[in-house]
Design a protein around this motif. Structure first.
Motif, short mmCIF file in Angstrom:
data_model
loop_
_atom_site.label_atom_id
_atom_site.label_comp_id
_atom_site.label_asym_id
_atom_site.label_seq_id
_atom_site.Cartn_x
_atom_site.Cartn_y
_atom_site.Cartn_z
N ASP A 179 0.84 -1.21 0.00
CA ASP A 179 0.00 0.00 0.00
C ASP A 179 0.87 1.26 0.00
O ASP A 179 0.55 2.25 -0.66
N HIS A 180 2.01 1.19 0.68
CA HIS A 180 2.90 2.35 0.68
C HIS A 180 3.61 2.51 -0.66
O HIS A 180 3.89 3.62 -1.11
N ILE A 181 3.90 1.38 -1.29
CA ILE A 181 4.50 1.45 -2.63
C ILE A 181 3.54 2.16 -3.57
O ILE A 181 3.91 3.05 -4.33
N LYS A 182 2.27 1.76 -3.49
CA LYS A 182 1.26 2.36 -4.37
C LYS A 182 1.19 3.88 -4.16
O LYS A 182 1.16 4.66 -5.12
N TYR A 183 1.19 4.25 -2.90
CA TYR A 183 1.14 5.67 -2.57
C TYR A 183 2.35 6.40 -3.21
O TYR A 183 2.18 7.44 -3.87
#
Ligand code: SF4
Lengths: 498, 129
Positions: A178-182
């Motif tokens: 999810d942080h990668i996506k952000y």
């Protein structure tokens, strides 16, 4: 109107020797370096990496002005043409040589390209050689916070490089997908706004990969870089995953990623461990059979080893034996018509055989740390290289440049960076300064510090030096002994520059 | 006075004529022996260096190995002296080369001599016409 030049006589139709303006064999030396290859052969390499192989004693004749322009016509011509000697104090074509030198150092033009985001330190593997990752559920402590991601992206886009790469590492990066996506979405938006190129890479062991993640990677043009240490019995021993085979997950992940993203969007890197050293051929065959175009035979990681001992010399010798055996197998594939490369050799060969260079962190001078790569750690620390942050996990903060809260100039040009810059060029290091392979090799202050206790390093017992010197010498020996190998190596170097 | 290179009780000793060998080359050569040997440089007389190597305690050598070491040191001293000659003779042109490589044209110059066509026309004039 065209004026004739009255005091100039046309040189047309004159005898050949009329064109020789210097008939008394007087010549000046140009900068070049010398190394003994074998008892019979020696090599000289000039300032831009061109080399000549000579029979023993020739170097001495050149330096002592014993060459005879007439009797040694061919050699003399080669030395002039390749900028080893000149008949004038300042060679008339010095600007050409300077342009070639500039081409060799072109990687300096762009400054930092690779920005590593250690997005999470958490990992579901428990590999015995990894001192970095944590098996934990504590996301707050071990994942990179959104505000740190914002700051990292901000710093990344301050790089003067027109094309930056954002690489997500771990731990296991996919645990914080999810942080990668952000991060990806934010960076993409800014890249478009300011007109910079952006490459995105996720480094993952692929255990957690699934179609949903891959669909996202496809949509956002993200590359996958995974780890594969060789056949199952090597990989699974190296990479312990409780209650599962890391190898099988990796293979399944590679297949699925290739299917959804395309064959070339997935690359694999191996870590050489003591165990790997016994399986050079098997490791190469594994990569070949899986349809990779090549393999990068990386040195044993020094982190955790005490290298200034006899064991280290032994380890390096064992690695070199491993490397040569593996390279033999790779060449066999090439002899049978396959294009399958060894990437360390490819880096060296590009420098040896082409006018170009390859920016590779520890095989360039000035070194690639800061100049080519920077690491943003999960906790907001900024480090010079990936190895630097691994040292930090052992409480060694020598290469910590600051934190994401610091100013760009303080991080990249601050006191710490200046300190490292004193010794990041092998041109100015004892031992390297007169080494014939200087142009092909590089400087690695982090490795020197980790293995020898100081950044400057001590070449006589440095495993970095021993390894590079022998591999470069060996590649040249192979090329000189077999014209088929030379052709193969030339084709590798060619693909590296395209 | 004539000095003879020798092996004396586990120590390899080589003499180097100071008018032929530079001090820099001797130290650069010995640098590569420092991990396995105690190295020493002194004057045998005002015009001769005495260079010696003594294996450190963990590095025991047989007589044959010492013999080979002597030969290697003699050869390396010659090699490093030659390297030193190249380094020093070419230092200025190397500086110029690197300055030119990283300059923005301020060190560029026209190739020396007159540019002329083999038939004898004034090329510069033609170009300007
Ligand atoms: S590290 Fe060793 S091989 Fe590399 S340039 Fe320095 S002396 Fe040469």
């Amino acid at each position: 109107m065209i004026d004739a030049i009255p005091d100039k006589i046309s040189r047309k139709f004159k005898e050949k020797d009329q064109f020789d303006l210097n008939r008394n064999s007087q010549y000046y030396l140009l900068p070049f370096r010398f190394h003994r290859l074998t008892d019979e052969k020696e090599i000289i390499v000039n300032e831009v990496g061109d080399y000549l192989i000579l029979s023993n004693g020739t170097f001495e004749s050149i330096v002592k002005r014993k060459l005879d322009k007439e009797k040694d016509k061919d050699l003399y011509g080669d030395l002039i043409a390749n900028f080893f000697i000149s008949e004038e104090l300042i060679p008339p074509l010095i600007d050409v040589l300077a342009t070639r030198y500039r081409t060799k150092k072109l990687f300096l033009n762009y400054f930092t390209g690779l920005h590593i985001f250690v997005i999470s330190l958490r990992c579901e593997h428990t590999c015995h050689y990894c001192q970095v990752s944590r098996v934990t559920q504590n996301r707050d402590l071990y994942d990179m916070s959104l505000s740190n991601i914002d700051k990292g992206i901000d710093i990344m886009f301050k790089s003067p490089n027109p094309h930056v790469t954002m690489e997500f590492q771990g731990g296991e990066a996919l645990l914080a997908f999810d942080h990668i996506k952000y991060a990806v979405e934010k960076a993409e938006q800014i890249a478009i706004e300011i007109g910079k190129g952006l490459t995105k890479v996720i480094c993952t062991n692929l255990a957690l990969i699934n179609e949903e993640i891959l669909e996202y990677c496809k949509e956002h043009d993200i590359l996958i870089s995974t780890s594969l240490d060789g056949p199952k019995y090597v990989h699974d021993k190296n990479r312990n995953k409780p209650n599962a085979s890391s190898y099988e997950l990796a293979i399944k992940g590679i297949e699925l990623s290739r299917k959804l993203l395309g064959h070339d969007r997935v690359s694999a890197l191996m870590t050489t461990t003591k165990l790997s050293l016994d399986y050079p051929t098997e490791i190469v065959e594994e990569y070949f059979n899986l349809g990779f175009q090549g393999i990068f035979l990386r040195n044993i990681s020094p982190y955790g080893f005490a290298l200034r001992t006899d064991t280290s010399k032994y380890e390096t010798e064992k690695f070199l034996a491993f490397y040569k055996k593996a390279l033999d197998r790779i060449l066999e594939y090439n002899f049978s018509g396959y294009h399958f490369t060894e990437d360390l050799a490819k880096i060296f060969l590009t420098k040896i055989l082409t006018p170009f260079n390859v920016g590779f962190v520890d095989l360039q001078s000035p070194a690639g740390l800061i100049n080519g790569v920077i690491v943003f750690n999960y906790d907001g620390g900024v480090y010079a290289t990936d190895e630097s942050r691994m040292l930090a996990e052992q409480k060694d903060y020598t290469f910590k440049l600051g934190t994401l809260n610091d100013d760009y100039n303080d991080l990249f040009f601050g006191r710490k960076a200046q300190e490292i810059a004193q010794l990041w060029a092998n041109e100015a290091l004892t031992g390297c300064s007169e080494c014939a392979f200087q142009q092909y090799c590089g400087a690695d202050p982090v490795h020197n510090h980790a293995t020898q206790g100081d950044m400057y390093g001590y070449r006589p017992n440095s495993d970095f030096c021993q390894k590079n010197m022998e591999i470069i010498r060996y590649l040249i020996e192979l090329m000189e002994s077999d014209s088929r190998i030379k052709r193969i190596f030339e084709s590798w170097a060619k693909t590296a520059t395209h | 006075m004539q000095f003879q290179n020798e092996i004396k009780s586990n120590e390899v000793i080589v003499f180097a004529d100071a008018s032929l060998y530079s001090k820099d080359s001797i130290f650069k050569c010995l640098y590569w022996y420092g991990d396995k040997f105690h190295t020493n440089v002194s004057f045998a007389d005002s015009g001769t260096y005495r260079v010696s190597l003594k294996p450190i305690s963990t590095n025991q050598l047989s007589n044959l190995e010492l013999e080979l070491l002597l030969q290697k040191l003699e050869r390396d001293l010659i090699d490093f002296n030659l390297r030193d000659i190249v380094t020093k003779e070419t230092q200025n042109v190397r500086d110029l080369l690197i300055a030119k490589a990283f300059s923005n044209g301020e060190f560029d110059e026209m190739p020396p001599g007159n540019v002329s066509d083999p038939v004898g026309f004034n090329v510069n004039k033609v170009a300007n016409d």
